[in-house]
Design a protein around this motif. Structure first.
Motif, PDB file in Angstrom:
ATOM      1  N   PHE A  55       1.237  -1.776   0.003  1.00 27.87           N
ATOM      2  CA  PHE A  55      -0.071   0.075  -0.347  1.00 27.87           C
ATOM      3  C   PHE A  55       0.760   1.536   0.065  1.00 27.87           C
ATOM      4  CE2 PHE A  55       1.121  -1.465   4.353  1.00 27.87           C
ATOM      5  CZ  PHE A  55       1.250  -0.242   4.914  1.00 27.87           C
ATOM      6  N   ILE A  93      -3.216   5.650   2.204  1.00 25.68           N
ATOM      7  CA  ILE A  93      -3.955   4.566   2.927  1.00 25.68           C
ATOM      8  C   ILE A  93      -3.440   5.068   4.601  1.00 25.68           C
ATOM      9  CG2 ILE A  93      -4.656   2.673   3.808  1.00 25.68           C
ATOM     10  CD1 ILE A  93      -4.406   1.748   0.872  1.00 25.68           C
ATOM     11  N   ILE A 103      -9.187  -6.503  -0.616  1.00 24.95           N
ATOM     12  CA  ILE A 103      -8.779  -5.052  -1.010  1.00 24.95           C
ATOM     13  C   ILE A 103      -9.841  -3.923  -1.143  1.00 24.95           C
ATOM     14  CG2 ILE A 103      -8.678  -4.495  -3.913  1.00 24.95           C
ATOM     15  CD1 ILE A 103      -6.242  -4.227  -4.180  1.00 24.95           C
ATOM     16  N   SER A 135      -3.038   0.753  -3.679  1.00 22.07           N
ATOM     17  CA  SER A 135      -2.750  -0.811  -2.362  1.00 22.07           C
ATOM     18  C   SER A 135      -2.923  -1.957  -3.539  1.00 22.07           C
ATOM     19  CB  SER A 135      -4.329  -1.077  -1.859  1.00 22.07           C
ATOM     20  OG  SER A 135      -3.713  -2.785  -0.891  1.00 22.07           O
TER      21      SER A 135
END
Lengths: 560, 117
Positions: free
Chosen positions: A496, A500, A532, A554
């Motif tokens: 990622f 995030i 995800i 991601s």
């Protein structure tokens, strides 16, 4: 005797008719005064005389004279109407000193206009009663002519003032039309100065733009250094009214010393946005209220146009930036893989969401052969086209090097050297990549300063941290280290970007590593795509109502 | 578009600028360019013929103020000729006759330059 009287009377009468015709034929004051004096000279045989008229201030001053020297005229006493009506000692002294014998007030029904004073007769004979009567008649006829000419003079002056006002207004109108069409600060300033120097007949001027903190001398015919040092000490924005004369001298003596005579602020909604400094008039005439009003008006017009011009420039700049971002977004979108290859041994899912302000997230999945696949994720620093181009470089390096069959740590050294050579101005890339190997059931990776991906195997989580410095800071001095982790069926690797973990909610609280780790631990039994989706949904839940400030990317690998 | 035209002629050592139409804020830059090129070529003796000029605004007047000092510093001048009454009136209102020489006819102004040699 009677006959002589009659002929004298007729002579007088015809002289008076001539005089009346002549003096009323013109409305010129000088002509009228001259003729009154000449008629008296002819009739009385005198060689000296003057007519003094009351001026605007209420005092009498010599308006026409003959046979009297300038020095004598200059010594004429200061008298007002009352002094004329009552016997004035000064006037009598003036007369006797200069051999002037008689005087007569010139008046009309509306009041006293002035006085006529005549010298001794050439024949040395005193003025007779008859003479005095004649003078009375002449002044009576003359007074109307004088009054008329004065009225005409006054009208002429009013007319001229009106003309001047009309001229100013048409200049203002002309300028307002012109200003509204110009969007260059320099051009507006030029026109502003031309109008001011043309209208006021000055050659020294300065135009200064300013706000509360800054000032900018756009044009100056004064000593610019002196102005600079003055305005460093005094905040120009505090001048909100025109300054001139004593008011200017007392508050800003430095300005008057450099030759400034008027300071007029340029205001927008009562706030000073600039100053116009004007120096001495070339014809040495004093400035009038109307002149200052003119400068104030053109200044007001100009400053609004200048403000508009800078707004326009800002808008253009904004549009350029938007365009730039759009190009960058397109480049970035095209760099990401269209499709993730299907692998026998692993399932890979990817997600990327660009922020409005393009960041530089990048990921790639490159199949090297049937057994081995490269998985990479990166975050390029900076925004816009520059970041996008760096990302394109990175992609090119990565794809080229992946085909070379070089060891991943050696390859990392090379990519860093290439990136370092190609970046400037402190751009850098956090980068993570690894090779999935089906035969060896392993994942060999290098982490160049990227957020450590999470490897979850049998409910336990490890962070993939081994590697080295972020790419692009300097050429490789310390080689990148690699690590190989073994993979078993059911393992997940979650890659990622900081978009995030640093995603903020409305209270600016970050999503955090902990929350991500917790979430993926509970979801690790699910498929790559499901994991995800859970991550993305949870991040969206967290950031609900807040702006997305960074790209969110991601990648999840699930070993079959 | 604004109807304005500048034309420059050589008469001996004097340059004659002929103005036509409306000299205002919009057209003033043209006159400015003319003066700039005269100065670049070291021509400082200038006669401005206003015969065909219909209107002048203060921005137009400003151009003359802006260049007269340079001309005089270089032993030249700007002299005005052939002005119609309306245009002269504007010059007069703003006090120009105290600072500039006005002539009925172009030739008189040129003569004045030549006599001062």
């Amino acid at each position: 005797m009677l006959a002589k009287d009659n002929s004298t009377a007729i002579g007088n009468l015809s002289a008076l008719v001539d005089f009346s015709n002549l003096i009323n034929s013109s409305l010129d004051l000088e002509f009228a005064l001259n003729n009154i004096l000449l008629t008296c000279f002819g009739k009385f045989h005198t060689t000296k005389g003057l007519i003094a008229l009351t001026d605007n201030s209420g005092y009498v001053s010599a308006s026409a004279s003959k046979g009297i020297s300038k020095e004598v005229i200059d010594s004429f006493p200061k008298l007002n109407e009352d002094n004329l009506k009552n016997e004035s000692v000064e006037l009598n002294e003036f007369m006797s000193k200069n051999n002037l014998e008689i005087k007569r007030i010139i008046e009309t029904s509306s009041g006293i206009l002035g006085i006529i004073i005549l010298g001794k007769r050439f024949t040395k004979q005193p003025y007779s009663d008859e003479d005095l009567d004649f003078l009375k008649t002449i002044t009576n006829i003359g007074s109307t002519a004088i009054e008329n000419s004065l009225a005409v003079d006054k009208l002429r002056k009013v007319n001229r003032d009106l003309d001047a006002k009309v001229n100013q207004l048409s200049s203002l109108f002309d300028l307002s039309k012109e200003f509204s069409g110009i969007l260059s600060k320099e051009r507006i300033t030029k026109l502003l100065t031309y109008s001011i120097i043309g209208q006021l007949l000055v050659t020294k001027y300065a135009i200064i733009y300013c706000d509360d903190h800054n000032y900018d001398i756009l044009e100056s015919k004064f000593d610019e250094e002196k102005l600079t040092s003055l305005f460093q000490k005094n905040n120009c924005a505090t001048i909100s009214e025109p300054l001139f004369g004593d008011n200017l001298n007392n508050n800003y003596s430095g300005l008057t010393e450099t030759g400034v005579e008027i300071v007029v602020p340029m205001l927008i909604k009562g706030k000073t946005k600039g100053l116009i400094l004007v120096g001495r008039r070339r014809n040495l005439q004093p400035f009038t209220k109307s002149d200052i009003e003119f400068v104030s008006s053109v200044g007001g017009l100009a400053i609004i146009s200048i403000e508009n011009a800078s707004l326009f420039e800002e808008t253009l700049e904004k549009q350029r930036l938007e365009k730039d971002l759009e190009i960058a977004r397109n480049i970035q979108r095209n760099l990401l893989p269209d499709k993730i290859p299907n692998l026998n041994y692993a399932e890979i899912a990817a997600y990327n969401q660009s922020a409005r302000q393009v960041g530089g997230d990048y990921y790639d999945v490159i199949k090297l052969d049937d057994k081995r696949t490269v998985v990479a994720i990166a975050d390029v620093s900076g925004k816009g086209v520059q970041a996008a181009l760096l990302m394109a470089n990175l992609q090119a390096f990565l794809r080229a090097i992946s085909k070379q069959n070089i060891d991943i740590s050696e390859a990392s050294n090379l990519i860093n050297d290439l990136v370092s050579e190609n970046t400037m101005g402190g751009s850098f890339i956090t980068f993570f990549w690894g090779i999935l190997d089906e035969d060896k059931k392993s994942f060999k990776y290098v982490n160049a300063g990227h957020n450590p991906p999470l490897h979850i195997s049998q409910g336990k989580m490890a962070k993939l941290k081994t590697g080295g410095m972020i790419f692009g800071v300097m050429e490789t001095l310390i080689p990148y280290k690699s690590e190989t982790v073994s993979l078993s069926s059911g393992d997940s690797i979650i890659l990622f970007t900081d978009g995030i973990t640093e995603a903020m909610d409305v209270t600016k609280t970050e999503y955090s590593d902990e929350r991500l780790e917790e979430l993926v631990l509970t979801k690790c039994k699910n498929s790559a795509q499901e994991i995800i989706n859970s991550v993305v949904d949870d991040v969206k839940l967290h950031t609900k109502g807040a702006n997305q400030s960074d790209d969110i990317t991601s990648l999840v690998i699930k070993i079959k | 578009m604004a109807d304005f035209n500048v034309n420059t002629r050589e008469v001996g050592s004097v340059r004659v600028i002929e103005l036509k139409g409306y000299l205002d804020a919009h057209t003033a830059p043209e006159l400015e360019n003319t003066f700039n090129s005269l100065i670049n070529d070291a021509n400082f003796k200038v006669v401005v013929n206003f015969n065909s000029l219909k209107y002048i605004s203060s921005a137009g007047l400003g151009v003359f103020m802006a260049y007269v000092e340079t001309m005089r510093e270089n032993s030249g001048d700007i002299k005005f000729t052939n002005m119609n009454k309306d245009v002269y009136n504007i010059f007069d209102l703003l006090g120009f006759p105290m600072l500039y020489e006005f002539f009925e006819d172009e030739d008189l102004a040129i003569q004045k330059f030549n006599n001062s040699l």
